[in-house]
Scaffold this active site. Structure first.
Site, short mmCIF file in Angstrom:
data_model
loop_
_atom_site.label_atom_id
_atom_site.label_comp_id
_atom_site.label_asym_id
_atom_site.label_seq_id
_atom_site.Cartn_x
_atom_site.Cartn_y
_atom_site.Cartn_z
CD GLN A 139 -2.78 1.41 0.43
OE1 GLN A 139 -3.58 0.51 0.25
NE2 GLN A 139 -2.81 2.53 -0.26
CG ASP A 231 -6.76 2.44 7.35
OD1 ASP A 231 -7.74 2.11 6.66
OD2 ASP A 231 -5.98 1.60 7.85
N1 CP Z 1 -6.14 -0.79 0.59
C1 CP Z 1 -6.30 -2.12 0.49
O1 CP Z 1 -5.39 -2.92 0.80
O2 CP Z 1 -7.50 -2.50 -0.01
P1 CP Z 1 -8.08 -3.98 -0.04
O3 CP Z 1 -8.30 -4.39 1.39
O4 CP Z 1 -9.35 -3.87 -0.81
O5 CP Z 1 -7.06 -4.87 -0.69
N1 NVA Z 2 -6.08 -0.95 8.43
C1 NVA Z 2 -6.97 -1.60 7.50
C2 NVA Z 2 -6.43 -1.51 6.12
C3 NVA Z 2 -7.27 -2.16 5.06
C4 NVA Z 2 -6.66 -2.04 3.71
C5 NVA Z 2 -7.17 -3.05 7.91
O1 NVA Z 2 -6.19 -3.70 8.28
O2 NVA Z 2 -8.31 -3.53 7.88
#
Ligand code: CP
Ligand code: NVA
Length: 329
Positions: A139, A231
């Site tokens: 990411q 996030d």
């Molecule tokens: N940002 C991200 O990792 O999205 P997903 O959970 O959809 O892969």
């Molecule tokens: N912090 C979030 C990111 C998702 C892409 C999770 O771990 O669910």
């Protein structure tokens, strides 16, 4: 200067890569993005295969890696834990050794970071971390690409992360520190990033001029920031805490007022999926400073760069792997 050679390497944390190697990956990603725009073929992984193990859900990571392998002329297998004998107790080590006889790379998204380290230890093909409870490095490579595209550079800028001190915050601190990008995390008391990760990022930042800090005031973090980032308040695996978190994080939202404190050219990033109305308002997410959909697109280009660099050719010899590293966070 010779280009960095990443063939056969794992991609588990940005802390394992030098600034030159990260810049090289960003250059490869930009090149692949341009090739796709022009419709130029780039089948650099013809005949190669990637196993993708997911024990958590995904839209972006899954689809971009799968499509990315296809663009590169290779093939990807989507495997949930239930599809594999892992779900019936086969060990990670045995799974790694067997998959290494079939495929040229393994992507894994799971809860425990230790599981990824173990998989990488036993695999003789590159292992890519597609998110753990600790880190989300693929990411952040895409985020760095988006920042470089939109603001023309990375080094010397300041990113304000508003929200939970989670896997994304950890990787932003480590990746930012490596690239000279200062990162201020503003979170409610009790939701700070792990102190060991903060200390490591601060030590890395001391070498590049990046200031890494954790504070509790979102307005102070947003003031004069070049990038605002957020996030979800509740990550995968924390669902039972969702209500308590909604209360704790209610003042940690990117809205128009917070954005007005940032630099006039500031961009807004979110790794997605977003919980609109919680950590980010519709007004900001759909507004002119938002780069979230470019950021999501850049997952595709950055992931193709990782695949190309790690799996381009060559293998590591499992006999030469060091002993299993201790879990260091
Ligand atoms: N940002 C991200 O990792 O999205 P997903 O959970 O959809 O892969
Ligand atoms: N912090 C979030 C990111 C998702 C892409 C999770 O771990 O669910």
């Amino acid at each position: 200067m010779a280009k960095p050679d990443l063939k056969g390497r794992d991609f588990i944390s940005l802390k394992d890569f030098t600034p030159e190697e990260i810049s090289h990956l960003l250059d490869l990603a930009a090149d692949l993005k341009e090739k796709r725009r022009k419709g130029e073929p780039h089948r650099y992984l013809e005949g190669k295969t990637l196993a993708m193990i997911f024990t958590k859900r995904s839209t972006r990571t899954r689809v971009s890696f799968e499509v990315g392998m296809y663009h590169l002329g290779g093939y990807a297998l989507f495997l949930t834990k239930e599809d594999l004998q892992l779900g019936r107790g086969e060990t990670i080590g045995d799974t790694a050794r067997v998959l290494s006889r079939y495929v040229d790379g393994i992507l894994i998204r799971t809860y425990s970071h230790q599981e990824v380290l173990e998989l990488a230890h036993y695999a003789s093909v590159p292992v890519i971390n597609g998110l753990t409870d600790l880190l989300h490095p693929t990411q952040v490579l895409s985020d760095l690409l988006t920042i470089r595209e939109r603001l023309g550079r990375i080094k010397g800028l300041r990113l304000a992360y508003i929200g939970d001190g989670n896997n994304v915050a950890h990787s932003l601190m480590l990746g930012g520190a490596k690239m000279g990008l200062s990162v201020t995390v503003a979170c409610p008391p009790g939701y700070e990033p792990l102190p060991s990760v903060v200390e490591e990022a601060q030590a890395l930042g001391a070498q590049t001029g990046a200031l890494i800090q954790v504070i509790h005031n979102p307005r102070e973090a947003a003031q004069d920031a070049d990038v605002l980032y957020t996030d979800v308040w509740t990550s995968m695996g924390q669902e039972e805490e969702a209500e308590a978190r909604r209360q704790a994080f209610r003042d940690y939202r990117i809205d128009g007022e917070l954005l007005s404190l940032a630099r006039p050219w500031a961009i807004v990033l979110h790794c997605l999926p977003a919980h609109r109305g919680e950590e980010i308002t519709d007004e900001v997410m759909d507004g002119p400073r938002s780069a979230v959909f470019d950021q999501a697109e850049n997952r595709l280009h950055a992931h193709k760069a990782i695949l190309w660099a790690l799996m381009g050719d060559g293998r590591t010899d499992p006999g030469q792997r060091p002993i299993l590293p201790a879990f260091s966070f």
